[in-house]
Design an enzyme around this catalytic site. Structure first.
Site, PDB file in Angstrom:
ATOM      1  N   SER A  84      26.202  22.212 -46.760  1.00 17.14           N
ATOM      2  CA  SER A  84      27.489  21.509 -46.727  1.00 17.14           C
ATOM      3  C   SER A  84      28.620  22.342 -46.127  1.00 17.14           C
ATOM      4  O   SER A  84      28.599  22.654 -44.947  1.00 17.14           O
ATOM      5  CB  SER A  84      27.815  21.038 -48.143  1.00 17.14           C
ATOM      6  OG  SER A  84      28.984  20.289 -48.154  1.00 17.14           O
ATOM      7  N   ASP A  97      33.507  17.998 -43.155  1.00 11.68           N
ATOM      8  CA  ASP A  97      32.864  19.248 -43.569  1.00 11.68           C
ATOM      9  C   ASP A  97      31.556  19.412 -42.786  1.00 11.68           C
ATOM     10  O   ASP A  97      31.215  18.568 -41.948  1.00 11.68           O
ATOM     11  CB  ASP A  97      32.649  19.278 -45.094  1.00 11.68           C
ATOM     12  CG  ASP A  97      31.509  18.400 -45.549  1.00 11.68           C
ATOM     13  OD1 ASP A  97      31.227  17.391 -44.869  1.00 11.68           O
ATOM     14  OD2 ASP A  97      30.876  18.716 -46.581  1.00 11.68           O
ATOM     15  N   ASP A 144      28.325  19.062 -43.198  1.00 12.82           N
ATOM     16  CA  ASP A 144      27.258  18.056 -43.107  1.00 12.82           C
ATOM     17  C   ASP A 144      27.798  16.627 -43.096  1.00 12.82           C
ATOM     18  O   ASP A 144      27.035  15.672 -43.194  1.00 12.82           O
ATOM     19  CB  ASP A 144      26.229  18.241 -44.232  1.00 12.82           C
ATOM     20  CG  ASP A 144      26.822  18.013 -45.611  1.00 12.82           C
ATOM     21  OD1 ASP A 144      28.022  18.282 -45.796  1.00 12.82           O
ATOM     22  OD2 ASP A 144      26.089  17.560 -46.507  1.00 12.82           O
ATOM     23  N   ASP A 190      29.741  14.654 -45.045  1.00  6.89           N
ATOM     24  CA  ASP A 190      29.927  13.663 -46.111  1.00  6.89           C
ATOM     25  C   ASP A 190      31.375  13.635 -46.591  1.00  6.89           C
ATOM     26  O   ASP A 190      31.834  12.642 -47.129  1.00  6.89           O
ATOM     27  CB  ASP A 190      28.941  13.863 -47.284  1.00  6.89           C
ATOM     28  CG  ASP A 190      28.902  15.281 -47.816  1.00  6.89           C
ATOM     29  OD1 ASP A 190      29.690  16.124 -47.356  1.00  6.89           O
ATOM     30  OD2 ASP A 190      28.069  15.552 -48.701  1.00  6.89           O
TER      31      ASP A 190
END
Ligand code: MG
Length: 456
Positions: A98, A239, A241, A243
């Protein structure tokens, strides 16, 4: 209750080659094969330098247990989650850390419904991990590359918003991808939606040389500048990744995730006549409960953590969920945080209220002052002492202990103290409609926490 040693708040994470070794990745992959029922698994990865190699290790472990795999390749986490839910896979594994620094990576197991596996299932996977796992098959699984996951994800989001209305408005937007994987994916969606798109840090780069992989209201100066100089209507930052999403208005002012979340909640509840409760963690802004109250919707509070919110949304059949860090969830697509879906909803809102700017819409929310801070706290024993002190302090109107300690000073003022689940720190959140009262309470609690930390 048993203590987890592998899973943190969001999957298993570590520094690849140090605490996240190849052996650990193989063992965890096997523990997951033992957990998931028979059926097709999907695997995807983010843009970190170590992600493709970890994906090969994960896949090799799965093949050797006889599992067939659909390989999604490089994609945002919510895209893999979408594919798992809509293509009836039995589950999947996302390789991502992430918003963590570049040297980190991790594995996030996704259940059949497209949501991270539950806390109870994490414990079961840990039990497998530490048990003597027998090999499940003498056969080697098959690999099928699934190239259309991203395309189908974008098409579905497009179909869930009023694309004609958005296209008519010809919105100007600056996208700061933070060198993560959502930048290029969401830019394609925005072009389909007729937007004039300007990009920043939209080249995927595992070293995150732009502003780093975590968007916060404090590190988006280049986005703010770009929005102002381009005369854009809105800016968005993702961010690593993809999400989480943080938005800034046409003046370049960025807003915390729960502020934008409150605005979207107000928009969705009032215009779409959704019959739904709003689900959010206990540290969420009062603006969300105000928006819900205005539209006669209930708010269901959960512990901090996106998995808690997602799982509660499923339980209560809710369409709206969010976290204060920019993780907004729209259940019509999936009960998970999704930067691209959230951006499409923000655009639909701007197109619907075409006479109002983003800043005007934010100003329509109740005026609430916020404070967020963190303090180093080396051990859980010290954290517990601090929490006890906070709980016994003063004479609050009400104390909630769902997660950490939330003390209500009056109906519009609260202070919350909570040890982090992932780092050796204590977090302090506070909110009030009265700035003077908020400042004095912050001083009081900061002194209390500081004194207790020094004395240990
Ligand atoms: Mg993320």
């Amino acid at each position: 209750m048993k203590t987890k040693t592998l899973f943190g708040t969001n999957g298993v994470r570590g520094i690849f080659g140090a605490d996240l070794t190849s052996e650990k990745v193989i063992r965890l992959s096997k523990a997951l094969v033992h957990h998931f029922p028979k059926g097709m698994l999907a695997v995807g990865f983010d843009g970190r330098t170590s992600s493709p190699i970890i994906s090969r290790i994960v896949c090799s472990a799965l093949y050797s247990e006889g599992r067939d795999i659909r390989l999604g390749g490089l994609l945002p986490t919510p895209c893999l989650q979408y594919a798992i839910k809509y293509r009836n896979y039995i589950g999947g594994l996302m390789i991502t850390a992430s918003h963590n620094p570049p040297e980190y990576n991790g594995i996030k197991p996704i259940a059949k419904d497209g949501i991270e596996i539950s806390r109870e299932d994490e414990l079961k996977v840990e039990e497998n991990y530490y048990s003597n796992m027998q090999s499940l098959s003498n056969f080697v699984g098959k690999e099928i590359v699934e190239e259309s996951m991203v395309e189908s994800y974008i098409d579905t989001i497009y179909s869930l918003v009023d694309f004609e209305k958005i296209r008519d408005r010809k919105i100007k937007i600056v996208v700061d991808g933070g060198n993560g994987v959502q930048g290029p994916v969401c830019s394609s969606l925005l072009k389909m939606l007729g937007c004039k798109v300007m990009t920043l840090n939209c080249n995927v780069d595992g070293d995150f040389p732009g502003r780093g992989p975590e968007p916060t209201v404090n590190n988006l100066k280049s986005l703010s500048d770009a929005v102002v100089s381009a005369g854009a209507d809105v800016g968005v930052a993702y961010d690593g990744d993809g999400d989480r999403s943080i938005f800034c208005d046409e003046k370049g002012q960025p807003y915390s995730g729960d502020k934008t979340g409150a605005l979207l909640t107000k928009y969705l509840l009032s215009t779409k006549k959704l019959n739904t409760a709003v689900v959010c963690p206990i540290n969420t802004t009062l603006a969300v409960s105000e928006a819900a109250k205005e539209n006669r919707a209930n708010v269901i509070y959960t512990k901090v953590g996106s998995v808690e919110v997602s799982r509660q949304m499923v339980k209560s059949n809710s369409i709206i969920g969010m976290e204060e860090n920019g993780g907004f969830m729209y259940g019509k697509l999936n009960e998970v945080r999704d930067g691209a879906m959230t951006t499409a909803l923000v655009l639909e809102m701007l197109a619907t209220y075409s006479k109002d700017s983003f800043s005007n819409l934010i100003n329509s929310l109740p005026r609430i002052f916020q404070f967020k801070s963190k303090y180093p706290c080396p051990t859980s024993t010290i954290a517990e002492k601090v929490m006890n002190k906070v709980q016994a302090h003063g004479n609050p109107k009400k104390i909630e202990t769902l997660d950490g300690i939330k003390a209500w000073i009056d109906e519009e003022t609260w202070i919350m103290v909570r040890p982090s689940g992932t780092e050796p720190i204590i977090r302090l959140y506070a909110e009030s409609t009265d700035k003077t009262l908020l400042d004095s309470k912050i001083n009081e609690y900061v002194r209390l926490i500081g004194k207790e930390l020094q004395s240990t």
